[in-house]
Design a protein around this motif. Structure first.
Motif, short mmCIF file in Angstrom:
data_model
loop_
_atom_site.label_atom_id
_atom_site.label_comp_id
_atom_site.label_asym_id
_atom_site.label_seq_id
_atom_site.Cartn_x
_atom_site.Cartn_y
_atom_site.Cartn_z
N ARG A 144 8.50 -27.62 3.58
CA ARG A 144 8.30 -26.23 3.20
C ARG A 144 7.81 -26.18 1.76
NH1 ARG A 144 13.84 -26.99 3.36
NH2 ARG A 144 14.05 -26.21 5.46
N ARG A 145 7.00 -25.16 1.45
CA ARG A 145 6.53 -24.98 0.09
C ARG A 145 6.31 -23.51 -0.18
NH1 ARG A 145 0.66 -24.85 -0.50
NH2 ARG A 145 -0.36 -24.91 1.54
N ARG A 146 6.30 -23.15 -1.44
CA ARG A 146 6.12 -21.76 -1.85
C ARG A 146 4.65 -21.51 -2.17
NH1 ARG A 146 9.97 -18.05 -4.01
NH2 ARG A 146 8.92 -16.02 -4.11
N VAL A 147 4.10 -20.46 -1.60
CA VAL A 147 2.75 -20.01 -1.88
C VAL A 147 2.83 -18.51 -2.17
CG1 VAL A 147 0.41 -19.71 -0.99
CG2 VAL A 147 1.70 -21.76 -0.39
N GLY A 148 2.73 -18.13 -3.45
CA GLY A 148 2.90 -16.74 -3.81
C GLY A 148 4.27 -16.25 -3.35
N PRO A 149 4.32 -15.13 -2.61
CA PRO A 149 5.61 -14.61 -2.15
C PRO A 149 6.13 -15.30 -0.88
CG PRO A 149 3.88 -13.16 -1.41
CD PRO A 149 3.21 -14.22 -2.26
N ALA B 149 8.81 -14.14 3.87
CA ALA B 149 8.51 -13.51 2.59
C ALA B 149 9.75 -13.58 1.70
CB ALA B 149 8.09 -12.06 2.79
N GLU B 150 9.59 -14.13 0.51
CA GLU B 150 10.71 -14.25 -0.43
C GLU B 150 10.59 -13.26 -1.58
OE1 GLU B 150 12.71 -16.05 1.02
OE2 GLU B 150 11.35 -17.18 2.31
N ALA B 151 9.54 -12.45 -1.57
CA ALA B 151 9.30 -11.41 -2.57
C ALA B 151 8.46 -10.33 -1.90
CB ALA B 151 8.58 -12.01 -3.78
N PRO B 152 8.35 -9.15 -2.51
CA PRO B 152 7.53 -8.09 -1.90
C PRO B 152 6.10 -8.57 -1.65
CG PRO B 152 8.89 -7.18 -3.64
CD PRO B 152 9.07 -8.67 -3.71
N VAL B 153 5.55 -8.16 -0.50
CA VAL B 153 4.22 -8.59 -0.07
C VAL B 153 3.29 -7.39 -0.01
CG1 VAL B 153 2.91 -9.53 1.88
CG2 VAL B 153 5.13 -10.52 1.26
N THR B 154 2.04 -7.60 -0.42
CA THR B 154 1.00 -6.60 -0.25
C THR B 154 -0.12 -7.20 0.59
OG1 THR B 154 -0.34 -7.20 -2.17
CG2 THR B 154 1.54 -5.72 -2.55
N ALA B 155 -1.08 -6.38 0.96
CA ALA B 155 -2.20 -6.88 1.76
C ALA B 155 -2.97 -7.97 1.04
CB ALA B 155 -3.13 -5.71 2.12
N ARG B 156 -2.92 -7.97 -0.29
CA ARG B 156 -3.63 -9.00 -1.06
C ARG B 156 -3.01 -10.38 -0.89
NH1 ARG B 156 -3.36 -4.73 -4.71
NH2 ARG B 156 -1.62 -5.70 -5.80
N ASP B 157 -1.77 -10.44 -0.40
CA ASP B 157 -1.10 -11.72 -0.22
C ASP B 157 -1.38 -12.37 1.14
OD1 ASP B 157 0.39 -11.69 -2.72
OD2 ASP B 157 1.56 -10.06 -1.82
N LEU B 158 -2.02 -11.65 2.04
CA LEU B 158 -2.25 -12.17 3.39
C LEU B 158 -3.27 -13.30 3.43
CD1 LEU B 158 -2.07 -8.92 5.55
CD2 LEU B 158 -0.25 -10.55 4.99
N PRO B 159 -4.38 -13.24 2.69
CA PRO B 159 -5.32 -14.38 2.75
C PRO B 159 -4.69 -15.71 2.35
CG PRO B 159 -6.40 -12.46 1.80
CD PRO B 159 -4.94 -12.11 1.91
N ALA B 160 -3.78 -15.72 1.38
CA ALA B 160 -3.12 -16.96 0.98
C ALA B 160 -2.26 -17.51 2.12
CB ALA B 160 -2.27 -16.73 -0.27
N LEU B 161 -1.58 -16.62 2.80
CA LEU B 161 -0.79 -17.03 3.98
C LEU B 161 -1.68 -17.65 5.03
CD1 LEU B 161 1.66 -16.89 6.02
CD2 LEU B 161 0.87 -14.57 6.52
N ALA C 93 9.20 -2.83 5.90
CA ALA C 93 7.94 -2.62 5.20
C ALA C 93 6.95 -3.75 5.48
CB ALA C 93 8.18 -2.47 3.70
N LEU C 94 7.45 -4.97 5.49
CA LEU C 94 6.60 -6.13 5.81
C LEU C 94 6.12 -6.04 7.26
CD1 LEU C 94 5.41 -8.93 5.21
CD2 LEU C 94 7.64 -9.91 5.82
N ASP C 95 7.00 -5.63 8.15
CA ASP C 95 6.64 -5.48 9.56
C ASP C 95 5.49 -4.49 9.73
OD1 ASP C 95 7.10 -6.22 12.25
OD2 ASP C 95 8.27 -4.41 12.59
N THR C 96 5.58 -3.36 9.04
CA THR C 96 4.53 -2.34 9.12
C THR C 96 3.22 -2.84 8.53
OG1 THR C 96 6.18 -0.57 9.02
CG2 THR C 96 3.91 0.00 8.45
N LEU C 97 3.32 -3.55 7.41
CA LEU C 97 2.12 -4.10 6.77
C LEU C 97 1.40 -5.06 7.71
CD1 LEU C 97 0.33 -4.70 4.24
CD2 LEU C 97 1.98 -6.50 3.69
N LEU C 98 2.14 -5.94 8.33
CA LEU C 98 1.52 -6.92 9.23
C LEU C 98 0.95 -6.26 10.48
CD1 LEU C 98 4.07 -9.85 8.86
CD2 LEU C 98 1.77 -9.73 7.91
N GLU C 99 1.65 -5.26 10.99
CA GLU C 99 1.13 -4.54 12.16
C GLU C 99 -0.22 -3.90 11.82
OE1 GLU C 99 2.63 -1.23 15.41
OE2 GLU C 99 3.48 -1.22 13.39
N THR C 100 -0.30 -3.29 10.66
CA THR C 100 -1.55 -2.66 10.22
C THR C 100 -2.67 -3.68 10.05
OG1 THR C 100 -0.29 -0.93 9.09
CG2 THR C 100 -2.59 -1.23 8.41
#
Length: 238
Positions: A19-24, A42-54, A75-82
């Motif tokens: 396992r490794r940390r990449v942003g949040p 997610a170990e910290a709040p996530v925004t749409a800008r964090d999805l490409p790194a994932l 909130a993360l669930d809704t973000l990913l659904e969108t």
């Protein structure tokens, strides 16, 4: 048991290869061992800008972009659904006090605790879709751990893997061969697991089951196991 303790026990008793940390995100390398060891959290709040790194991190590992959504992460669930991530495999976490489950011993010679697993146990897992990559997860888990072999009609009938984190014993990869079902093999194995867990100092026995698996849910309910948590995954649509 707090949610944090619960998720830690899941992670430590069924661990990823790395396992490794990449942003949040915590990114897990599952090496083919299934969703639980291949999902990001997610170990910290996530925004749409964090999805490409994932998505890049998952691609680097040859894995699909997959996120475990834990309790309280609406909130993360809704973000990913969108963002076009579909729900996959809602899971329930069930527990029971080890002493309660161990209060009724399984019949003589119906169950055995064995580690490392015998060839027949690996064959039973293989038959149930638990192949080498998932059995490698068992090898990675730290002790104390064991496997339980269930027998019925003088034949090997079922198997489960058990590992302990702190005071919780998790039963993973519970399999009963179809030709030996309805013989209480799974019940006997769970009770044997509880007896072994008590001997190792564990106080709680836990298991994971998908919401769709109504048969297993009924079995665990009959053993006094109660739902104490849940999670699901979100996977990127292709």
């Amino acid at each position: 048991m707090t949610p944090g303790t619960l998720y830690a026990a899941i992670e430590e008793t069924w661990p990823p290869a790395a396992r490794r940390r990449v942003g949040p995100w915590t990114i897990r390398d599952g090496q083919g061992g299934g969703k639980r060891v291949s999902s990001a959290t997610a170990e910290a709040p996530v925004t749409a800008r964090d999805l490409p790194a994932l998505e890049r991190a998952a691609a680097d590992l040859g894995q699909d972009p997959l996120v475990m959504i834990r309790e309280g992460e609406e909130a993360l669930d809704t973000l990913l659904e969108t963002a076009g991530y579909d729900i996959v495999d809602p899971v329930q976490v069930l527990t029971v006090p080890a002493a309660e489950l161990a209060s009724e011993a399984p019949p003589p010679i119906s169950t055995f605790t064995i580690w490392p697993p015998l060839a027949i146990m690996e064959e039973l897992w293989e038959e149930g879709g638990i192949g080498p990559a998932r059995r490698a997860v068992m090898e990675r888990a730290a002790a104390p751990k064991t496997a339980v072999l269930g027998r019925s009609n003088d034949r090997a009938a079922g198997v489960t893997f058990v590992a302990i984190h702190e005071k919780t014993a998790f039963c993973h990869a519970v399999e009963v061969t179809p030709r030996q079902r309805r013989q209480k093999t799974a019940c006997h194995m769970m009770r044997k697991a509880a007896i072994w867990a008590q001997d190792q100092g564990a106080e709680t026995v836990a298991v994971l089951v998908t919401e769709a698996n109504t048969g297993a849910r009924a079995l665990y309910a009959s053993l006094g196991m109660e739902v104490v948590g849940h999670y699901h995954y979100r996977m990127k649509k292709e």
